[in-house]
Design an enzyme around this catalytic site. Sequence first.
Site, short mmCIF file in Angstrom:
data_model
loop_
_atom_site.label_atom_id
_atom_site.label_comp_id
_atom_site.label_asym_id
_atom_site.label_seq_id
_atom_site.Cartn_x
_atom_site.Cartn_y
_atom_site.Cartn_z
N GLU A 335 75.83 40.08 66.56
CA GLU A 335 76.76 38.97 66.41
C GLU A 335 77.99 39.42 65.63
O GLU A 335 77.90 40.16 64.66
CB GLU A 335 76.11 37.75 65.74
CG GLU A 335 75.62 37.95 64.34
CD GLU A 335 74.98 36.69 63.76
OE1 GLU A 335 74.40 35.90 64.53
OE2 GLU A 335 75.04 36.52 62.52
N CYS A 336 79.14 39.00 66.12
CA CYS A 336 80.44 39.22 65.50
C CYS A 336 80.69 40.72 65.27
O CYS A 336 81.02 41.43 66.21
CB CYS A 336 80.58 38.42 64.22
SG CYS A 336 82.31 38.10 63.78
#
Length: 452
Positions: A335-336
């Site tokens: 994520e991210c």
Amino acid sequence: MTIPRLVVAAPASGHGKTTVATGIIKALTERGFTVAPFKVGPDYIDPGYHALAAGRPGRNLDPYMVGTDRVAPLFAHGAEGADLAVVEGVMGLYDGATGEGELASTAQVAKLLDAPVLFVVDAAAQGRSIAALVHGFRSYDPEVRLAGVVLNRVGSETHHRILSEALDEIGVPVLGALRRDAEVSAPSRHLGLVPVAERRTEALDAVAALGALVDTSIRLDEVYGLARTAPPLRAAPWDPAVEVGPRRGAKARIAIASGPAFTFSYAENAELLTAAGAELCPFDPLRDEALPAGVGGVVIGGGFPEVHAPELAANEALREAMFRFARYGGAVAAECAGLLYLGKSLDGLPMCGIVDAEAVMTDRLTLGYRHAVAASESVLAAAGTRVSGHEFHRTAVSPSAGSPPAWHWRRDGGPVTEGFAGARIHASYLHLHWAGTPSIARRLVESCGVRP
């Protein structure tokens, strides 16, 4: 459950909540108390400083991400074994998710915990009018118990007396004051502090200084007395084993990215993975040249990889190991910052090449809560799974979504298709607190034991 507790709030960002909350945690810890630290909202960075101050994990309480019914149980879980709990608020006391009323506000969390509020006010440009400000915040929602004030950036003893006398007229006690010339700072990046992992020595010094400042500037005995006014909390502690259900199948080994480049994670995510049958194996993509032996999955969370892009690019051995791992069926969840690391490049520097996308830094901050729906099957979620998460980045990837994509959501009134998903991968900008969707942990662990 009976535990003394208080919420540190302010009229708005920038009034000194983090200074006061971290200082109180450190000062009380130095006095021999076991303090459980919490942060309202999705922020990962402040809890890192809280953890340094308390010597135990800093945890988040976010009604948007986990649901209002889980806030008190998660608090009870994180506060087990503590003498008291300190909860740092977010933004202004009544500020929450845009367009969602009080949802995810500090005020809402204070009410869910039935906790008194210690109000921090930047008094640098305030005189007697501070009483009107505090009175307004105290009376806005009668269910919020604003029980004391800490004055920040007080200019002189005369200034202190003017402020205290005004607040005394409305019956709000002043529990301490920090002078303008006694500021202790930590470097900031984007909207928050620089993560502890990137400056541990300096962070330790800053936290120690905050504790010393608070110990001499705030009446800690009265602060503890305020925390003791909180009534018993009628909530059973959150239990990750109950959330994921009975363990099924063989135990899996999962590599967890750590180190200065990937510092963003919620403690409960790891606890859920462990409860679901995972053995967690940390590795540092900046230093380690291979993945831990025998892992069936890799989790790469958030952070600031753009700061460390040259070192990540230089670690060619691990980038190639990651590429082979994904190519031959390993389960990968990112994520991210993790999404950026899996891409082809970041600001022109080579990354893992697992996701067919290029990433660059921009001048635009993308920030906000999202209600999202899983667009396709992946190692994290079945298609159609609904989650609530948070987006926070200054980078952009091109293309912004793969085929198949990870999520559908709405931003600024329009539909968004985002992220990259597949049978063995999930990579997205969306940060998730897995306590809000515990099935994520079970699905990932079970995916790690299955190779195509």
